[in-house]
Design a protein around this motif. Structure first.
Motif, PDB file in Angstrom:
ATOM      1  N   VAL A 193       0.879  -1.101   0.045  1.00 28.50           N
ATOM      2  CA  VAL A 193      -0.020   0.210  -0.209  1.00 28.50           C
ATOM      3  C   VAL A 193       0.906   1.371  -0.139  1.00 28.50           C
ATOM      4  CG1 VAL A 193      -2.151  -0.953   1.242  1.00 28.50           C
ATOM      5  CG2 VAL A 193      -0.028   0.135   2.689  1.00 28.50           C
ATOM      6  N   HIS A 194       0.477   2.364  -0.439  1.00 26.47           N
ATOM      7  CA  HIS A 194       0.883   3.614  -0.358  1.00 26.47           C
ATOM      8  C   HIS A 194       0.366   4.761   0.888  1.00 26.47           C
ATOM      9  CE1 HIS A 194       1.760   2.836  -4.679  1.00 26.47           C
ATOM     10  NE2 HIS A 194       2.894   2.763  -3.970  1.00 26.47           N
ATOM     11  N   VAL A 195       0.985   4.927   1.810  1.00 23.49           N
ATOM     12  CA  VAL A 195       0.406   5.474   2.917  1.00 23.49           C
ATOM     13  C   VAL A 195       0.458   6.992   2.891  1.00 23.49           C
ATOM     14  CG1 VAL A 195       0.626   5.844   5.586  1.00 23.49           C
ATOM     15  CG2 VAL A 195       0.923   3.536   4.482  1.00 23.49           C
ATOM     16  N   ASP A 196      -0.350   7.818   3.097  1.00 22.39           N
ATOM     17  CA  ASP A 196      -0.581   8.965   2.965  1.00 22.39           C
ATOM     18  C   ASP A 196       0.576   9.671   3.817  1.00 22.39           C
ATOM     19  OD1 ASP A 196      -1.139  11.941   3.848  1.00 22.39           O
ATOM     20  OD2 ASP A 196      -2.903  11.753   2.896  1.00 22.39           O
ATOM     21  N   PRO A 197       1.535  10.651   3.294  1.00 31.21           N
ATOM     22  CA  PRO A 197       2.717  11.057   3.928  1.00 31.21           C
ATOM     23  C   PRO A 197       2.105  11.718   5.353  1.00 31.21           C
ATOM     24  CG  PRO A 197       2.644  11.787   1.753  1.00 31.21           C
ATOM     25  CD  PRO A 197       1.511  11.123   1.851  1.00 31.21           C
ATOM     26  N   ALA A 198       1.039  12.132   5.473  1.00 32.74           N
ATOM     27  CA  ALA A 198       0.841  12.883   6.822  1.00 32.74           C
ATOM     28  C   ALA A 198       0.653  11.626   8.145  1.00 32.74           C
ATOM     29  CB  ALA A 198      -0.856  13.314   6.692  1.00 32.74           C
ATOM     30  N   PHE A 199       0.753  10.661   7.698  1.00 24.41           N
ATOM     31  CA  PHE A 199       0.826   9.589   8.715  1.00 24.41           C
ATOM     32  C   PHE A 199       2.103   8.831   8.728  1.00 24.41           C
ATOM     33  CE2 PHE A 199      -3.731   9.948   7.794  1.00 24.41           C
ATOM     34  CZ  PHE A 199      -4.248  10.063   8.798  1.00 24.41           C
ATOM     35  N   ALA A 200       2.986   9.212   7.977  1.00 26.48           N
ATOM     36  CA  ALA A 200       4.475   8.592   8.092  1.00 26.48           C
ATOM     37  C   ALA A 200       5.031   8.533   9.490  1.00 26.48           C
ATOM     38  CB  ALA A 200       5.326   9.216   7.230  1.00 26.48           C
ATOM     39  N   SER A 201       4.574   9.533  10.267  1.00 27.33           N
ATOM     40  CA  SER A 201       5.555   9.573  11.603  1.00 27.33           C
ATOM     41  C   SER A 201       4.665   8.534  12.671  1.00 27.33           C
ATOM     42  CB  SER A 201       5.441  10.933  12.129  1.00 27.33           C
ATOM     43  OG  SER A 201       4.328  11.467  12.533  1.00 27.33           O
ATOM     44  N   THR A 202       3.493   8.303  12.410  1.00 31.31           N
ATOM     45  CA  THR A 202       2.637   7.374  13.322  1.00 31.31           C
ATOM     46  C   THR A 202       2.828   5.922  13.217  1.00 31.31           C
ATOM     47  OG1 THR A 202       0.632   7.448  11.779  1.00 31.31           O
ATOM     48  CG2 THR A 202       0.952   9.047  13.403  1.00 31.31           C
ATOM     49  N   LEU A 203       3.529   5.754  11.942  1.00 32.30           N
ATOM     50  CA  LEU A 203       3.579   4.113  11.378  1.00 32.30           C
ATOM     51  C   LEU A 203       5.018   3.374  12.379  1.00 32.30           C
ATOM     52  CD1 LEU A 203       3.385   4.437   7.555  1.00 32.30           C
ATOM     53  CD2 LEU A 203       1.738   3.655   9.214  1.00 32.30           C
ATOM     54  N   PRO A 204       4.757   2.318  12.808  1.00 32.82           N
ATOM     55  CA  PRO A 204       6.070   1.617  13.186  1.00 32.82           C
ATOM     56  C   PRO A 204       7.216   1.560  12.175  1.00 32.82           C
ATOM     57  CG  PRO A 204       4.122  -0.035  12.364  1.00 32.82           C
ATOM     58  CD  PRO A 204       3.709   1.360  12.285  1.00 32.82           C
ATOM     59  N   PRO A 205       8.534   1.401  12.761  1.00 36.87           N
ATOM     60  CA  PRO A 205       9.575   1.529  11.960  1.00 36.87           C
ATOM     61  C   PRO A 205       9.517   0.101  10.784  1.00 36.87           C
ATOM     62  CG  PRO A 205      10.294   1.499  14.119  1.00 36.87           C
ATOM     63  CD  PRO A 205       8.674   1.368  14.082  1.00 36.87           C
ATOM     64  N   SER A 218       7.183   3.755  -3.755  1.00 36.10           N
ATOM     65  CA  SER A 218       6.929   4.998  -3.213  1.00 36.10           C
ATOM     66  C   SER A 218       7.549   5.300  -1.899  1.00 36.10           C
ATOM     67  CB  SER A 218       5.928   5.765  -3.658  1.00 36.10           C
ATOM     68  OG  SER A 218       4.902   5.522  -2.646  1.00 36.10           O
ATOM     69  N   ALA A 219       7.697   6.783  -1.498  1.00 34.68           N
ATOM     70  CA  ALA A 219       8.344   7.022  -0.209  1.00 34.68           C
ATOM     71  C   ALA A 219       7.241   6.437   0.857  1.00 34.68           C
ATOM     72  CB  ALA A 219       8.455   8.638  -0.178  1.00 34.68           C
ATOM     73  N   GLY A 220       5.935   6.407   0.490  1.00 37.76           N
ATOM     74  CA  GLY A 220       5.009   5.937   1.384  1.00 37.76           C
ATOM     75  C   GLY A 220       4.645   4.494   1.317  1.00 37.76           C
ATOM     76  N   SER A 221       5.455   3.716   0.691  1.00 36.06           N
ATOM     77  CA  SER A 221       5.227   2.307   0.479  1.00 36.06           C
ATOM     78  C   SER A 221       5.291   1.287   1.703  1.00 36.06           C
ATOM     79  CB  SER A 221       6.199   1.680  -0.443  1.00 36.06           C
ATOM     80  OG  SER A 221       5.741   1.987  -1.831  1.00 36.06           O
ATOM     81  N   ARG A 222       4.540   0.560   2.087  1.00 31.30           N
ATOM     82  CA  ARG A 222       4.391  -0.137   3.212  1.00 31.30           C
ATOM     83  C   ARG A 222       3.935  -1.466   3.026  1.00 31.30           C
ATOM     84  NH1 ARG A 222       6.160   1.701   8.457  1.00 31.30           N
ATOM     85  NH2 ARG A 222       6.329  -0.435   8.585  1.00 31.30           N
ATOM     86  N   LEU A 223       4.175  -2.686   3.530  1.00 28.67           N
ATOM     87  CA  LEU A 223       3.046  -3.775   3.403  1.00 28.67           C
ATOM     88  C   LEU A 223       2.110  -3.732   4.676  1.00 28.67           C
ATOM     89  CD1 LEU A 223       5.930  -6.348   3.058  1.00 28.67           C
ATOM     90  CD2 LEU A 223       4.774  -5.361   1.210  1.00 28.67           C
ATOM     91  N   SER A 224       0.835  -3.870   4.278  1.00 30.87           N
ATOM     92  CA  SER A 224      -0.180  -3.571   4.949  1.00 30.87           C
ATOM     93  C   SER A 224      -0.406  -4.763   6.138  1.00 30.87           C
ATOM     94  CB  SER A 224      -1.405  -3.283   4.490  1.00 30.87           C
ATOM     95  OG  SER A 224      -1.678  -4.601   3.596  1.00 30.87           O
ATOM     96  N   CYS A 225       0.502  -5.806   5.957  1.00 27.35           N
ATOM     97  CA  CYS A 225       0.445  -7.051   6.957  1.00 27.35           C
ATOM     98  C   CYS A 225       1.495  -6.460   8.123  1.00 27.35           C
ATOM     99  CB  CYS A 225       0.782  -8.274   6.288  1.00 27.35           C
ATOM    100  SG  CYS A 225       2.488  -8.584   5.766  1.00 27.35           S
ATOM    101  N   GLN A 226       2.291  -5.566   7.849  1.00 28.46           N
ATOM    102  CA  GLN A 226       3.189  -5.212   8.907  1.00 28.46           C
ATOM    103  C   GLN A 226       2.925  -4.088   9.694  1.00 28.46           C
ATOM    104  OE1 GLN A 226       6.116  -7.281   9.318  1.00 28.46           O
ATOM    105  NE2 GLN A 226       4.524  -8.415   8.342  1.00 28.46           N
ATOM    106  N   ILE A 227       1.616  -3.499   9.349  1.00 31.04           N
ATOM    107  CA  ILE A 227       1.291  -2.357  10.348  1.00 31.04           C
ATOM    108  C   ILE A 227       0.028  -2.607  11.202  1.00 31.04           C
ATOM    109  CG2 ILE A 227       0.310   0.017  10.021  1.00 31.04           C
ATOM    110  CD1 ILE A 227       1.795   0.112   7.430  1.00 31.04           C
ATOM    111  N   PRO A 228       0.254  -2.860  12.576  1.00 27.23           N
ATOM    112  CA  PRO A 228      -0.839  -3.100  13.327  1.00 27.23           C
ATOM    113  C   PRO A 228      -1.757  -1.832  13.605  1.00 27.23           C
ATOM    114  CG  PRO A 228       1.230  -3.107  14.689  1.00 27.23           C
ATOM    115  CD  PRO A 228       1.748  -2.916  13.144  1.00 27.23           C
ATOM    116  N   ALA A 229      -3.146  -2.225  13.708  1.00 28.53           N
ATOM    117  CA  ALA A 229      -3.991  -0.939  13.809  1.00 28.53           C
ATOM    118  C   ALA A 229      -3.507  -0.469  15.149  1.00 28.53           C
ATOM    119  CB  ALA A 229      -5.349  -1.681  13.647  1.00 28.53           C
TER     120      ALA A 229
END
Length: 109
Positions: free
Chosen positions: A55-67, A83-94
């Motif tokens: 997924v591509h995460v909105d840059p406004a939320f970058a600082s709230t994501l786990p490393p 992209s700069a906002g790319s993450r694997l959604s399986c690696q981000i706990p809500a």
């Protein structure tokens, strides 16, 4: 929405944005898939071994994501849609900090 849930704003591959809810502690991938959005195949089931939940995460939320782990970074490295906002959604706990997060599902390779 309850104290144990968060909202996600998810843009699917057709460009439609949907507001969905999920339980805190679930991965964003699990929340997206359980909401009926089928654009994330999640071939590995969330084991960080396939990158099909990119997924591509909105840059406004970058600082709230786990490393990002090295494994996640390695998997994303091979994506032509990274992209700069790319993450694997399986690696981000809500978490509460992510309530209202905006993301778009990356095209599949």
């Amino acid at each position: 929405m309850t104290e144990a849930t968060i909202q996600l704003h998810v843009q699917d591959l057709a460009g439609e944005t949907r507001v969905i809810e999920g339980e805190i502690g679930m991965s964003l991938m699990e929340i997206i898939r359980s909401s009926g959005i089928d654009d994330i195949p999640a071939f590995c089931g969330g084991c960080c071994s396939c990158a099909s939940c990119h997924v591509h995460v909105d840059p406004a939320f970058a600082s709230t994501l786990p490393p990002m782990s090295q494994d996640e970074d390695d998997l994303l490295e091979g994506s032509e849609h990274r992209s700069a906002g790319s993450r694997l959604s399986c690696q981000i706990p809500a978490s509460v900090a992510l309530s209202g997060i905006r993301l778009s599902i990356a095209p599949q390779e």
